[in-house]
Design a protein around this motif. Structure first.
Motif, short mmCIF file in Angstrom:
data_model
loop_
_atom_site.label_atom_id
_atom_site.label_comp_id
_atom_site.label_asym_id
_atom_site.label_seq_id
_atom_site.Cartn_x
_atom_site.Cartn_y
_atom_site.Cartn_z
N ALA A 182 -3.47 -18.98 -2.98
CA ALA A 182 -4.23 -18.30 -1.94
C ALA A 182 -3.34 -17.62 -0.91
CB ALA A 182 -5.18 -19.29 -1.25
N HIS A 183 -2.04 -17.89 -0.92
CA HIS A 183 -1.12 -17.14 -0.05
C HIS A 183 -1.13 -15.65 -0.41
CE1 HIS A 183 1.37 -20.11 2.30
NE2 HIS A 183 0.72 -20.93 1.48
N GLY A 184 -1.61 -15.32 -1.60
CA GLY A 184 -1.68 -13.92 -2.02
C GLY A 184 -2.78 -13.13 -1.33
N ILE A 185 -3.66 -13.81 -0.59
CA ILE A 185 -4.71 -13.18 0.22
C ILE A 185 -5.59 -12.26 -0.62
CG2 ILE A 185 -5.23 -12.14 2.47
CD1 ILE A 185 -2.42 -12.59 3.35
N ARG A 279 -5.17 7.00 -0.45
CA ARG A 279 -5.89 6.13 -1.38
C ARG A 279 -5.36 4.69 -1.37
NH1 ARG A 279 -5.68 10.70 -5.24
NH2 ARG A 279 -3.92 9.67 -6.28
N TYR A 280 -4.33 4.44 -0.59
CA TYR A 280 -3.74 3.11 -0.55
C TYR A 280 -4.75 2.09 -0.02
CZ TYR A 280 -0.12 -0.42 0.28
OH TYR A 280 0.65 -1.56 0.27
N LYS A 281 -4.79 0.90 -0.64
CA LYS A 281 -5.79 -0.10 -0.30
C LYS A 281 -5.20 -1.21 0.58
CE LYS A 281 -6.58 -1.11 -4.57
NZ LYS A 281 -7.13 -1.76 -5.79
N GLN A 282 -5.88 -1.48 1.66
CA GLN A 282 -5.50 -2.61 2.51
C GLN A 282 -6.15 -3.89 1.97
OE1 GLN A 282 -3.11 -0.29 4.76
NE2 GLN A 282 -3.29 -2.50 4.94
N GLY A 283 -5.57 -5.01 2.32
CA GLY A 283 -6.12 -6.30 1.92
C GLY A 283 -6.91 -6.94 3.05
N MET A 284 -7.28 -8.18 2.85
CA MET A 284 -7.98 -8.92 3.89
C MET A 284 -7.12 -9.01 5.15
SD MET A 284 -10.01 -12.10 2.13
CE MET A 284 -8.87 -12.57 0.84
N GLY A 285 -7.78 -9.23 6.26
CA GLY A 285 -7.08 -9.48 7.51
C GLY A 285 -6.95 -10.97 7.75
N VAL A 286 -6.34 -11.33 8.87
CA VAL A 286 -6.28 -12.74 9.25
C VAL A 286 -6.75 -12.90 10.69
CG1 VAL A 286 -4.32 -13.14 7.70
CG2 VAL A 286 -3.89 -12.75 10.13
N ASN A 407 1.79 -2.39 12.01
CA ASN A 407 1.90 -2.57 10.55
C ASN A 407 0.76 -3.41 9.99
OD1 ASN A 407 4.10 -1.02 9.96
ND2 ASN A 407 5.51 -2.70 9.62
N TYR A 408 0.11 -4.20 10.83
CA TYR A 408 -0.96 -5.09 10.38
C TYR A 408 -2.30 -4.37 10.46
CZ TYR A 408 2.63 -8.70 11.09
OH TYR A 408 3.79 -9.45 11.06
N ILE A 409 -2.53 -3.45 9.55
CA ILE A 409 -3.74 -2.63 9.56
C ILE A 409 -4.96 -3.51 9.32
CG2 ILE A 409 -4.92 -0.64 8.57
CD1 ILE A 409 -2.27 0.04 9.95
N GLY A 410 -5.86 -3.56 10.30
CA GLY A 410 -7.06 -4.39 10.17
C GLY A 410 -6.76 -5.86 10.04
N GLY A 411 -5.56 -6.27 10.50
CA GLY A 411 -5.15 -7.66 10.40
C GLY A 411 -4.48 -8.00 9.09
N ASP A 412 -4.19 -7.00 8.26
CA ASP A 412 -3.57 -7.20 6.95
C ASP A 412 -2.08 -7.44 7.12
OD1 ASP A 412 -2.49 -7.06 4.43
OD2 ASP A 412 -3.36 -5.11 3.91
N MET A 418 -1.98 -6.92 -2.58
CA MET A 418 -0.99 -7.01 -3.66
C MET A 418 -1.69 -7.40 -4.96
SD MET A 418 2.22 -8.73 -1.59
CE MET A 418 3.30 -8.74 -3.01
N ASP A 419 -2.67 -6.58 -5.35
CA ASP A 419 -3.36 -6.82 -6.61
C ASP A 419 -2.62 -6.10 -7.74
OD1 ASP A 419 -4.03 -4.16 -6.27
OD2 ASP A 419 -6.16 -4.51 -5.97
#
Length: 477
Positions: A182-185, A279-286, A407-412, A418-419
């Motif tokens: 789950a560290h992979g978010i 088109r770059y995809k952001q991941g979940m935030g924290v 650098n933490y876009i939307g908390g990412d 990193m899919d």
């Protein structure tokens, strides 16, 4: 103004790695940092009460000494030292025996009972061959130096964590695996989610999960001291808006995410390249909380009190549901929480007899929900009485994190999800993703391979290309 061979924008671990790699080769370099202090994700501040030193972003560093770049420079000479907990990580369970990650592989195998030998088959090759694997995994995709080791690792790493979990028989082994993956978010049924779990467990046995004495700022300070000793220059308090606001230089390396890259004027990027960045995809935030505490956190599982990191989330299914909900934009009332109490192992972090607490959970990107009570309730389930120890607290929502560090876009905090589509082809589909469409501009942030973490390898690889492209210098680790 002075002229430089290279200017590096951003003083996080990747910015410093790029600058040091260039400066080591005799180039003249300047680091430009927007904030008033250096460090990026490696900062320590009194966020709650006087005398309580909190790691603003990163806290525990499994990759610090597992990184080929970090191992190559003498940071201990410049004041960096680490503390280590009795256990690298703990995973308490409700109504059942929890488990811990020992530094010793054999102790962990014994800990996991009937799942021990399967664990050995997964993790022993990673721990044993990490130096070889690091050369082939911690950078852009290329022809491997050690193809047999990489192939053996890749067969497991490419699988969803949920697939490998089915091979474990006990709930505690499945839970330990879930916490690592789950560290992979991202959802645990995504391809490649096994990779981060394998790496964290393997390097945990090889190097331990390091706790920098004095806080994560100590890593930044050591990098700064070493860089300055090489003759490098640093300017803080300068937010770059236009490339032509910089002093004259030959190459520019940006420790920035694609969104920030697109906001800078004068870079001369092609329309095709910028289209790919869009088109770059952001991941979940924290959502992150720091606490000043009156005493140690009263985990019912006593071993959790002696672990560098505590994974609070329950069973594999509980954690998988939490990560899936966050990815789908839903609020989890029992999220997977990563918790540490650095003051248990580093007495410089809090006044005598008192403690610091540090935790975050994964939330939908740019979420505006206040997770404070949700996180504290989740900790309370595993440590009854925790709330009574709170003397003060400080929270970081995704928006506040991005405001603190753009650098933490939307908390990412990973610089983009990193899919499978962005593991090695980040931020663009290229064999050399650290290059941009402008031959004198390079990207050296966690939005390039190998992604997030305090390891400096994104910066090293960007600098290596710049040296080769513009100065006819070849470097390797």
């Amino acid at each position: 103004m002075a002229k430089y061979d290279a200017i590096i924008v951003g003083s996080g671990p990747n910015g410093f790695a790029a600058a040091i790699t260039l400066q080591q080769q005799g180039l003249s370099t300047l680091i430009v940092e927007g904030a008033g202090t250096i460090g990026g994700g490696m900062r320590t501040k009194e966020l709650t009460l006087s005398g309580f030193k909190h790691d603003v972003c990163s806290a525990i560093h499994p990759m610090a000494m597992a990184s080929p770049f970090m191992c190559s420079i003498p940071l201990e000479v410049y004041g960096l030292s680490f503390e280590y907990a009795k256990f690298e990580a703990a995973h308490p369970l409700l109504g059942d025996e929890g488990t811990v990650l020992h530094r010793s592989l054999e102790q962990t195998i014994e800990e996991l009972g009937e799942d021990g030998e399967y664990y050995r088959s997964l993790i022993e090759p990673v721990a044993k061959n990490w130096e070889r694997l690091a050369k082939d995994t911690m950078g852009p995709f290329g022809f491997p130096k050690y193809p047999l080791n990489l192939a053996a690792f890749g067969l497991h790493a490419i699988q969803p964590a949920s697939w490998l979990a089915k091979h474990f028989k006990t709930e505690k082994a499945k839970a330990l695996w879930a916490g690592m993956a789950a560290h992979g978010i991202q959802p645990l049924d995504n391809l490649t989610t096994s990779a981060i779990g394998l790496v964290l467990l393997g390097v945990g046995h090889r190097y331990g999960w390091a706790i920098p004495k004095g806080g994560s700022q100590a890593i930044a300070n050591a990098l700064e001291s070493y860089y300055l000793s090489l003759g490098g220059k640093i300017q803080t308090g300068f937010w770059l808006k236009n490339k032509f606001d910089l002093p004259e230089h030959k190459v520019l390396l940006l420790d920035l995410t694609p969104k920030q890259l697109l906001d800078i004027e004068g870079l001369g990027l092609s329309s095709l390249y910028t289209k790919q960045l869009h088109r770059y995809k952001q991941g979940m935030g924290v959502f992150k909380i720091d606490w000043a505490l009156s005493e140690e956190t009263p985990f019912t599982d006593l071993r959790a009190r002696q672990a560098a990191t505590v994974h609070i989330g329950g069973t594999f299914n509980d954690i998988a549901l939490s990560e899936y909900d966050g990815h789908r934009g839903r609020v989890s009332d029992k999220p997977f929480v990563l918790f540490t109490q650095q003051s248990q192992f580093d007495k410089t972090r809090a006044p005598e007899g008192k403690h610091t607490g540090w935790a975050y959970c994964h939330v939908p990107n740019s979420s505006t929900v206040d997770y404070t009570e949700i996180i504290e309730n989740q900790i309370e389930r595993f440590a009854p009485g925790f709330k009574d120890t709170i003397l003060g607290k400080h929270t970081f929502s995704p928006a506040k994190l991005e405001e603190y560090n753009p650098n933490y876009i939307g908390g990412d905090i990973n610089g983009g999800i990193m899919d499978i589509s962005q593991l090695y082809t980040r931020p663009t589909l290229s064999l050399n993703p650290h290059r941009t469409s402008n031959k004198s501009v390079y990207l050296c942030s966690s939005a390039t391979p190998p992604g997030g973490g305090v390891h400096g390898m994104c910066g090293f690889h960007a600098a290596r290309l710049a040296l080769k492209d513009h100065f006819n210098i070849s470097v390797s680790l």
